[in-house]
Design an enzyme around this catalytic site. Sequence first.
Site, short mmCIF file in Angstrom:
data_model
loop_
_atom_site.label_atom_id
_atom_site.label_comp_id
_atom_site.label_asym_id
_atom_site.label_seq_id
_atom_site.Cartn_x
_atom_site.Cartn_y
_atom_site.Cartn_z
N LEU A 80 -11.33 10.64 1.41
CA LEU A 80 -11.55 9.34 0.78
C LEU A 80 -10.65 8.26 1.82
O LEU A 80 -9.89 8.59 2.44
CB LEU A 80 -10.78 9.37 -0.72
CG LEU A 80 -11.50 10.43 -1.51
CD1 LEU A 80 -10.64 10.92 -2.71
CD2 LEU A 80 -12.89 9.87 -2.09
N CYS A 84 -12.15 2.14 6.81
CA CYS A 84 -10.89 1.55 6.91
C CYS A 84 -9.77 2.40 7.70
O CYS A 84 -9.47 1.84 8.83
CB CYS A 84 -10.24 0.94 5.65
SG CYS A 84 -8.58 0.49 5.90
N CYS A 89 -10.12 -1.07 9.94
CA CYS A 89 -8.83 -1.88 9.73
C CYS A 89 -7.95 -1.24 10.26
O CYS A 89 -6.91 -1.82 11.08
CB CYS A 89 -8.69 -2.09 8.26
SG CYS A 89 -9.99 -2.13 7.30
N HIS A 139 -5.60 9.96 6.01
CA HIS A 139 -6.78 10.50 5.25
C HIS A 139 -6.39 11.44 4.47
O HIS A 139 -6.75 11.66 3.02
CB HIS A 139 -7.68 11.29 6.20
CG HIS A 139 -8.31 10.31 7.11
ND1 HIS A 139 -8.47 9.06 6.94
CD2 HIS A 139 -8.96 10.68 8.33
CE1 HIS A 139 -9.32 8.73 8.16
NE2 HIS A 139 -9.48 9.72 9.02
N PHE A 504 15.37 -19.24 5.68
CA PHE A 504 15.21 -19.44 7.26
C PHE A 504 14.03 -20.20 7.71
O PHE A 504 13.25 -20.58 6.86
CB PHE A 504 15.87 -18.42 8.15
CG PHE A 504 16.26 -18.85 9.34
CD1 PHE A 504 16.90 -19.92 9.65
CD2 PHE A 504 15.70 -18.27 10.31
CE1 PHE A 504 17.48 -20.56 10.89
CE2 PHE A 504 16.03 -18.87 11.69
CZ PHE A 504 16.84 -19.87 11.90
#
Length: 526
Positions: A80, A84, A89, A139, A504
């Site tokens: 699944l 990506c 990605c 994965h 900062f």
Amino acid sequence: MDSETYMDVRDEHPTNAEWRTLIDEFEDGRRQGAIYNLDRSDDREFDAIFVGGGAGGRFGSAFMRARGGRQLTIDQWPFLGGSCPHQACVPHHLFSEAARELDLARTLSGRFWYPEFDESKASVLDMVQLFVSGRNSAHSFMNWQSKEQLGMEYILNATASVIDAHTVEVEGEIFTAKNLVLATGSATVFPDVPGIDKAGVFDYATLVEDLDYNPRSCVIIGGSKVAIEYGSFFQAAGCQTTILARSPLMQGSGLHHIDDDLREYVVDGMRRRGIQIFDGTETLEILGDERATGVRVRMADGSVRDIPCDMVFVGTGERPNSDPFVKALGVSVDDRGAVIVDDHMRTSVPGVYAVGDLIGAPMEMFKARKCGMTAARNIMGEDYSFDFSEYPDFLHSTYEVTWVGLSEREAREEYGDVIVIQMPPPGVPYGDIPLPCSDGTMLFAFTHPELSGFQKAVFDSKSRRLVGAHHVGYGAKDGFQYLDFLIHKVGVTIDQLAEMNELFLNPSHFIQLSRLRAGAMQLESL
Ligand code: KPC
């Protein structure tokens, strides 16, 4: 079903490491057939079958389970998570991080602890191989988490053939559901150019699947985000890169709200690092016999040039994988093949939803996941809309480039009277001062101040609201997720920004800059 050609993991609980081994075995052919994680003792009808288990399908499935529904998710791959973590990605982020490191190492070559930069060590192939050797760990986690933590049912390494709006066939078995959620993503459109099928021509997916040499010169066809991101990586990894675009980079309709100054800083930065960028071009032919050795292109002035290279990369954009659903169900699509949905993710066919890249732009992960969630919520009886017309966006060059809300030009058109706070301040040439000098750019700020990034915030003077934020540097993506919410859901003002507690010179250091101006009734730019 023949037990030698399928695997039933329903009563097994493979660990992440065991899943990784299993996926390795499926990928290299030692195992075959579908992986079943299906509760055959549960006689409830499925609330939905998700065709595709990428970001949209997986998140929709998880949400449906969480709402008490029953789903079945089917994916062609033995895992699944979809493209990506496999081809898109995740490798892109690895490559962009490598580009950033390489850029720093080359810029600071021979100084401090940086050795003289050794060009022979910069390699596209090394990073591709690093990714491929590690991707199954993501994965395996997706399979493990979806089963053990999210309670999903799934069939992997199997094709789902849609029969009708409630019926899907998998490996000869019929499954029915109250609804279907289509989530099969998109694929690169290879331009219709002679020679495009030669060896040495890649897109983001085939790059990781097929690259078996280290390219040293690349021509990129197209000017998409993918073209900018992969082009910046290739150049940083020692592969001389030329981008052939139709429109000027970052000016196409695919990217909205790009600020002119941000675009200029990014594209100038790419050129400064040696990338050749040509727009107004038309690619005529991929040269070479079996293997690409160059690209013939008509330039903006009409002249024809041959640009030699040992790799061609296609970055012209993607098209939704909608054809099977048009054929099987007659779902309506637009002229780019995107399945048309309403804000509930309902297609033109009752009971059929579509999510993610399949419904067109923006082809972004957040959209895919939220589309999945939207479909699940509606299927489970909620009346839930998802409007993704406004969203934060980013891309990588060797920098992380982030933007949200309106560009300065758009804000002036919409509000008339706007003020801008930016670093470096307007009119101050890059390099005159080492600003923004924020986290992640300090080494540049003190050695090459002109490389230390750019940032801008735009406020509507009357309402004092922040209406746009733009950033080139490092580390701002995280903050921009929240800025998006603050701009679009809260309507945050310069006065509220001035109340926040900055840590900062954080990447988008809009807080302290806002405080310097927020005291005035009549706001001024900075
Ligand atoms: C680990 C990670 O977020 C990148 S892979 C995501 C696949 S999914 O969670 O299904 O969207």
